[in-house]
Design a protein around this motif. Structure first.
Motif, mmCIF file in Angstrom:
data_model
loop_
_atom_site.group_PDB
_atom_site.id
_atom_site.type_symbol
_atom_site.label_atom_id
_atom_site.label_comp_id
_atom_site.label_asym_id
_atom_site.label_seq_id
_atom_site.Cartn_x
_atom_site.Cartn_y
_atom_site.Cartn_z
ATOM 1 N N LYS A 7 11.847 -2.933 -1.684
ATOM 2 C CA LYS A 7 10.457 -2.996 -2.143
ATOM 3 C C LYS A 7 9.963 -4.427 -1.948
ATOM 4 N N GLU A 67 3.723 0.276 2.750
ATOM 5 C CA GLU A 67 2.590 -0.386 2.084
ATOM 6 C C GLU A 67 2.568 -1.879 2.400
ATOM 7 N N MET A 73 16.810 1.179 -0.715
ATOM 8 C CA MET A 73 15.427 1.064 -0.239
ATOM 9 C C MET A 73 14.795 -0.235 -0.731
ATOM 10 N N TRP A 76 11.395 -9.562 -0.947
ATOM 11 C CA TRP A 76 11.845 -8.167 -1.044
ATOM 12 C C TRP A 76 12.936 -8.054 -2.111
ATOM 13 N N THR A 102 6.098 -0.371 -1.128
ATOM 14 C CA THR A 102 7.117 0.193 -0.232
ATOM 15 C C THR A 102 6.998 -0.548 1.098
ATOM 16 N N GLU A 103 7.951 -0.319 1.991
ATOM 17 C CA GLU A 103 7.927 -0.988 3.296
ATOM 18 C C GLU A 103 6.613 -0.665 4.032
ATOM 19 N N GLU A 153 16.104 -5.228 -3.348
ATOM 20 C CA GLU A 153 16.813 -3.985 -3.044
ATOM 21 C C GLU A 153 17.857 -3.759 -4.129
#
Lengths: 365, 124
Positions: free
Chosen positions: B3, B115, B1, B10, B112-113, B12
């Protein structure tokens, strides 16, 4: 983007989902798909550009030829009707007010296509000097759209819809013609280093022409591609590579300064510069690696600051980082190794012969 | 996932405390045609919120900020010859570096994606 001017093709760009930017007070498309893709398309096939933001200043009256010849440094008196000429327009000190293309229609009519960013300043300057001549000066920038059709296949593709024989239209000449019925002026000019044309058309008819060109397989290219193409071809950009603090002799435009012609604005100053020699010169550089030298970056020669970058980018056509910049003499010779300070890092650069790239563009016969 | 950071990177987590870092798809769109990715050396210590590398596009040079702290253990070598990979697949094949996280709890501060999407919209 409030208060920005819009070209007659604005709605078309929005429909094509172009990224729009403020350029010289105009809301213009900087790219449609990708700048690099658009550059490649113009180098290999043909692309179309909305350059309607450029200014058109008309000069009319009995002294038109003498007046335009007085305004610009190149030989306007010497060209024939139906010819166009590229030239700087200088102030009394030899500083460049603008660079433009002057179109000689007949003995009593000419028009100048000038940079959008300088149009008002140009118009004021020209009108001021016009008082001493029997001419009338009109700003018709908002009456015309201008579309550039550029690329090695420009002639072939445009011929399908043009009513004049394009192969007979020489480099830097122009003629009245129609593009699928729409009247305008077709000139063999451009700013890409490729063969191509520019079509001056009445404001309200520009959309029809633009759609026709697209229908015939010509893809739009934005200002981003236009800037890269002109840099690869080593055409100067006003405001970046030259301004009123630069004279045409140091900007590499000596070929446009005819010091032996009759009086023109800046003649005395430029004669003096020529006699004394310039202290710096605009040169082309190829950089090591892929870092880009951008406007204002400093140029060094073994620790000594010797100049600054005026334009730079990564050239997709050459696969190299290229730049233009003013460099103090004698560090201007081909092969000279220089260093450009890019974000606190010194990057090696070598002075090269211009143009960086020459495409399908014709030469003057 | 994945962030996301407010500076459009990003992270991961791959396995254990090893994580991959890249720029968001939104960031690559904003940058436009990418022509050079100035990757850091393997072994470099990076610190959350500090710039640790840069990306050049036709338009501009952009500093990339570390979304987390750690030590660079791998860089995406493909980007030296094909920087456009970041344009084509910013959140996949166009990753930038892999790091050994020094403080995995830093991940909690990231978005998060969902957000991040909202954040981008608000940033407008």
């Amino acid at each position: 983007m409030g208060d920005l001017l819009r070209t007659p093709l604005y709605e078309e760009h929005i429909r094509d989902k172009a990224k729009m930017v403020d350029f010289a007070g105009w809301e213009m498309p900087v790219q449609y798909t990708s700048i690099i893709e658009e550059v490649e398309n113009v180098r290999k096939d043909v692309g179309i550009f909305d350059v309607s933001h450029m200014g058109e200043i008309f000069i009319e009256g009995p002294e038109t030829v003498r007046f335009v010849d007085f305004l610009i440094t190149n030989d306007f008196a010497g060209i024939t009707y139906g010819d166009a000429i590229y030239s700087p327009m200088c102030n009394e000190n030899g500083g460049i007010i603008d660079d433009l293309i002057a179109y000689k229609v007949n003995s009593e009519k000419a028009y100048l296509v000038v940079n959008a960013s300088n149009k008002d300043k140009d118009f004021e300057w020209i009108s001021r000097w016009a008082k001493k001549f029997d001419v009338e000066v009109t700003d018709r920038s908002m009456e015309y759209g201008l579309i550039a059709i550029q690329g090695p296949n420009a002639e072939k593709k445009l011929q399908e819809i043009a009513d004049i024989v394009l192969s007979e239209l020489g480099f830097y000449t122009f003629k009245e013609g129609r593009i699928r019925g729409v009247k305008g002026i077709i000139s063999r000019t451009g700013y890409t280093g490729e063969d191509g044309f520019e079509f001056l058309v009445e404001w309200d008819m520009a959309v029809t022409v633009w759609r026709t060109l697209k229908e015939y397989g010509m893809k739009p290219a934005g200002l981003g591609a236009r800037d890269l193409l002109r840099l690869e071809a080593s055409y100067l950009l006003y405001g970046s590579d030259m301004d009123e603090n630069a004279n045409p002799l140091e900007a590499g435009l000596s070929w446009t300064v005819k010091l032996d012609k009759e009086d023109f604005i800046g003649k005395e100053a430029l004669q003096k510069v020529k006699a004394e020699g310039t202290t710096r010169r605009l040169v082309g550089m190829v950089l090591e690696g892929r870092n880009i030298a951008r406007h204002g970056y400093k140029i060094f020669k073994d620790g000594e600051e010797v100049g600054f970058i005026t334009s730079g980018s990564y050239s997709p056509t050459l696969g190299k980082s290229i730049a233009l910049g003013y460099v103090k003499k004698p560090h201007t010779k081909k092969g000279t190794k220089l260093q450009v300070e890019i974000r606190k890092k010194m990057v090696e650069a070598e002075v090269v012969k211009l143009p960086f790239y020459r495409g399908s563009v014709k030469s003057k016969k | 996932m994945k962030k996301y950071s407010k500076t459009h990177e990003w992270v991961e987590v791959l396995e254990g405390s090893k994580a991959r870092i890249g720029i968001s798809n939104h960031a690559q769109e904003e940058l436009g045609d990418i022509v050079y990715v100035d990757l850091p050396e393997v072994g470099k210590e990076i610190k959350k919120g500090e710039e640790f590398m840069s990306i050049e596009s036709v338009k501009a040079a952009e500093d990339i900020y570390a979304p987390v702290s750690g030590k660079v253990v791998a860089v995406n070598e493909k980007l030296s010859d094909t920087p456009e990979l970041v344009n084509q697949d910013a959140e996949g094949e166009g990753w930038l570096v892999e790091v050994e996280l020094s403080d995995p709890s830093e991940l909690d501060d990231l978005m998060t994606e969902e957000e991040y999407k909202k954040f981008v919209e608000q940033e407008g």
